[in-house]
Motif scaffolding. Structure first.
Motif, PDB file in Angstrom:
ATOM      1  N   PRO A  84     -58.577 -27.086 146.436  1.00 47.42           N
ATOM      2  CA  PRO A  84     -59.177 -26.582 145.193  1.00 47.42           C
ATOM      3  C   PRO A  84     -58.425 -25.339 144.722  1.00 47.42           C
ATOM      4  O   PRO A  84     -58.118 -24.472 145.529  1.00 47.42           O
ATOM      5  N   PRO A  86     -57.739 -23.026 140.690  1.00 47.82           N
ATOM      6  CA  PRO A  86     -57.897 -23.047 139.238  1.00 47.82           C
ATOM      7  C   PRO A  86     -56.673 -23.629 138.536  1.00 47.82           C
ATOM      8  O   PRO A  86     -56.727 -24.060 137.400  1.00 47.82           O
ATOM      9  N   SER A 133     -58.658 -28.743 140.218  1.00 50.88           N
ATOM     10  CA  SER A 133     -59.546 -27.748 139.609  1.00 50.88           C
ATOM     11  C   SER A 133     -60.850 -28.426 139.192  1.00 50.88           C
ATOM     12  O   SER A 133     -60.827 -29.523 138.648  1.00 50.88           O
ATOM     13  N   ILE A 134     -61.975 -27.721 139.451  1.00 58.02           N
ATOM     14  CA  ILE A 134     -63.250 -28.299 138.990  1.00 58.02           C
ATOM     15  C   ILE A 134     -63.643 -27.740 137.629  1.00 58.02           C
ATOM     16  O   ILE A 134     -64.681 -28.081 137.087  1.00 58.02           O
ATOM     17  N   GLY A 135     -62.816 -26.848 137.078  1.00 59.08           N
ATOM     18  CA  GLY A 135     -63.139 -26.325 135.746  1.00 59.08           C
ATOM     19  C   GLY A 135     -62.304 -25.099 135.431  1.00 59.08           C
ATOM     20  O   GLY A 135     -61.760 -24.461 136.341  1.00 59.08           O
ATOM     21  N   TYR A 137     -62.442 -21.958 135.060  1.00 54.38           N
ATOM     22  CA  TYR A 137     -63.053 -20.652 135.356  1.00 54.38           C
ATOM     23  C   TYR A 137     -62.615 -20.318 136.785  1.00 54.38           C
ATOM     24  O   TYR A 137     -62.231 -21.214 137.554  1.00 54.38           O
ATOM     25  N   LEU A 139     -63.229 -18.941 140.553  1.00 52.80           N
ATOM     26  CA  LEU A 139     -64.202 -18.655 141.607  1.00 52.80           C
ATOM     27  C   LEU A 139     -63.559 -17.700 142.620  1.00 52.80           C
ATOM     28  O   LEU A 139     -62.361 -17.411 142.532  1.00 52.80           O
ATOM     29  N   GLY A 141     -63.389 -18.425 145.773  1.00 54.31           N
ATOM     30  CA  GLY A 141     -62.787 -19.234 146.825  1.00 54.31           C
ATOM     31  C   GLY A 141     -63.045 -20.697 146.571  1.00 54.31           C
ATOM     32  O   GLY A 141     -63.827 -21.059 145.697  1.00 54.31           O
ATOM     33  N   GLY A 142     -62.419 -21.540 147.356  1.00 55.95           N
ATOM     34  CA  GLY A 142     -62.522 -22.978 147.161  1.00 55.95           C
ATOM     35  C   GLY A 142     -63.782 -23.613 147.712  1.00 55.95           C
ATOM     36  O   GLY A 142     -63.991 -24.813 147.529  1.00 55.95           O
TER      37      GLY A 142
END
Ligand code: J9N
Length: 244
Positions: A84, A86, A133-135, A137, A139, A141-142
């Protein structure tokens, strides 16, 4: 399916002991193993990060612990490494469906400014590696991203969801509702705070119900996700006009 998760915060994955995924693990349908990256450090402080070459803010995760962790966890078996980040390719429902067909997945949870890039390059010599990437933005951490992807993937495995039908009806699913978000849903009571359930849903006319649901999904998609409407085949939109 076996899933290995490597993280410096293994407790973050306690939620995977709960609910449907927890039941799937207990029944042996799903084998999820969480590993503490610090198990593969050898210094007194269990160091996993250091300052970035070339300067700049934050810290970068050192390659050595990751290399040893992946060597031991994968141990030559065919596995796919998911990282994961960004900066990765967007994770979509189609990816969840694709990855649900894999025998083994390994999720590497980066923290800080990321993992030394040589880790992915070295792993790619032995296995497929996907940066995801889940979006759009950032975070810390993964771990959260890994929880999201593990849920999206494992709920598609046969036997994990009590009612496989609902997996077909979900937003973004295949089966004729591609690229559509889910429309409104209702249950008892039929009247609540002066709001009644749309009469078509009580009609028993399954064709009319299906048409109504598709129309509602099209309307909600056009309202909330105009970007998906553009991706919809022209005839799908025309069909709505024909069916109204
Ligand atoms: N989509 C996404 C992933 C992430 C991170 C993964 C690892 C550290 S930050 N942020 N946003």
């Amino acid at each position: 399916m076996r899933i290995d998760i490597i993280s410096i915060f293994p407790d973050y994955f306690a939620p995977l002991d709960l609910s449907l995924i927890g039941r799937a693990r207990a029944s042996g349908l799903l084998d999820v193993r969480v590993h503490d990256l610090r198990s593969w450090t050898h210094d007194r402080h269990n160091t996993v990060d250091d300052t970035p070459y070339g300067g700049g803010p934050g810290m970068v995760m050192k390659p050595e612990p990751w290399g040893e962790a992946l060597d031991e966890v994968v141990a030559g078996a065919p596995a796919r490494l998911i990282l994961p980040t960004p900066s990765g390719r967007p994770f979509r429902q189609a990816d969840a469906e694709r990855l649900a067909g894999e025998e083994r997945l390994v999720f590497g949870c980066g923290r800080y400014e990321g993992i030394d890039s040589r880790v992915a390059a070295d792993a790619a010599l032995r296995m497929p590696v996907e940066e995801v990437s889940i979006g759009d933005y950032v975070l810390n951490g993964g771990e959260s991203a890994t929880l999201v992807m593990v849920e999206a993937i494992t709920r598609l495995l046969p036997g994990v969801l009590g009612n496989t039908e609902s997996a077909v009806q979900d937003s973004f699913a295949s089966g004729g509702m591609e690229n559509l978000v889910e429309g409104p849903v209702y249950t008892k009571p039929v009247m609540w705070r002066d709001q009644e359930v749309p009469p078509v849903l009580l009609s028993g006319n399954h064709g009319a119900v299906d048409r109504w649901r598709r129309d509602q999904a099209l309307r909600k998609t056009a309202r909330n996700r105009p970007d998906l409407v553009g991706a919809m085949p022209e005839e799908a939109l025309d069909r709505r006009d024909r069916e109204v």
